[in-house]
Design a protein around this motif. Structure first.
Motif, PDB file in Angstrom:
ATOM      1  N   ARG A 159       0.858  -1.195   0.000  1.00 38.63           N
ATOM      2  CA  ARG A 159       0.000   0.000   0.000  1.00 38.63           C
ATOM      3  C   ARG A 159       0.888   1.237   0.000  1.00 38.63           C
ATOM      4  N   ASP A 171      -3.823   7.045   3.838  1.00 39.31           N
ATOM      5  CA  ASP A 171      -3.671   6.266   2.609  1.00 39.31           C
ATOM      6  C   ASP A 171      -3.544   7.214   1.421  1.00 39.31           C
ATOM      7  N   ARG A 228      -4.401   6.371  -1.691  1.00 38.38           N
ATOM      8  CA  ARG A 228      -5.403   6.043  -2.717  1.00 38.38           C
ATOM      9  C   ARG A 228      -6.674   6.869  -2.537  1.00 38.38           C
ATOM     10  N   ASP A 229      -7.051   7.578  -3.579  1.00 42.50           N
ATOM     11  CA  ASP A 229      -8.302   8.327  -3.596  1.00 42.50           C
ATOM     12  C   ASP A 229      -9.433   7.318  -3.800  1.00 42.50           C
ATOM     13  N   PRO A 230     -10.337   7.157  -2.818  1.00 45.09           N
ATOM     14  CA  PRO A 230     -11.380   6.145  -2.957  1.00 45.09           C
ATOM     15  C   PRO A 230     -12.419   6.480  -4.035  1.00 45.09           C
ATOM     16  N   GLY A 259      -8.965  10.698   8.611  1.00 46.52           N
ATOM     17  CA  GLY A 259      -9.151  10.052   7.317  1.00 46.52           C
ATOM     18  C   GLY A 259     -10.566  10.180   6.774  1.00 46.52           C
ATOM     19  N   CYS A 318     -13.856  11.562   5.011  1.00 44.45           N
ATOM     20  CA  CYS A 318     -14.112  12.473   3.898  1.00 44.45           C
ATOM     21  C   CYS A 318     -15.058  13.560   4.395  1.00 44.45           C
ATOM     22  N   VAL A 340     -10.557   7.235   4.381  1.00 44.18           N
ATOM     23  CA  VAL A 340      -9.298   6.535   4.106  1.00 44.18           C
ATOM     24  C   VAL A 340      -8.631   6.273   5.452  1.00 44.18           C
ATOM     25  N   THR A 341      -7.680   5.361   5.462  1.00 40.78           N
ATOM     26  CA  THR A 341      -6.952   5.068   6.695  1.00 40.78           C
ATOM     27  C   THR A 341      -6.075   6.262   7.067  1.00 40.78           C
TER      28      THR A 341
END
Length: 116
Positions: free
Chosen positions: A43, A59, A61-63, A98, A100, A108-109
């Protein structure tokens, strides 16, 4: 003459499980900008240093878009909370939790961080 320790001696560490992992020298972080770090799990974490010198890690990564881009987002504050805005669709993620800010169902984490 006393020589002060180099800024490069200080490492940003994140807590993964019960262990602390050194992921980035503090000297690599520029206040107000992010850096991506590859974790042993494969990750990515987005590392930030705010303008007051406080570190954060979430994290990368953009969810919403699925890309590893949060480290390239703009950081700011909303209602006294630090956030990063995704460079893709501009959703804001709280750097401490984390969560939004723009969609309560998404998060996100967020990693616990320390300078060591």
């Amino acid at each position: 003459m006393t020589i002060a320790p180099e800024k490069t001696d200080v490492q940003l560490q994140i807590k993964i499980g019960d262990d602390w992992l050194a992921v980035c020298p503090l000297s690599r972080l520029i206040p107000g900008r992010g850096v991506a770090a590859l974790l042993p799990s494969g990750r990515q974490a987005a590392l930030f240093l705010d303008r007051d010198g406080r570190p954060y890690a979430i994290d990368n990564r953009d969810p919403f878009g699925g890309a590893q881009v949060l480290s390239r987002g703009l950081i700011g504050t909303a209602a006294g909370r630090p956030f990063v805005a995704s460079p893709l669709l501009k959703q804001r993620f709280d750097l401490e939790t984390g969560a939004c800010i723009d969609d309560a169902d998404v998060a996100v984490t967020a990693y616990e961080v320390r300078l060591h």
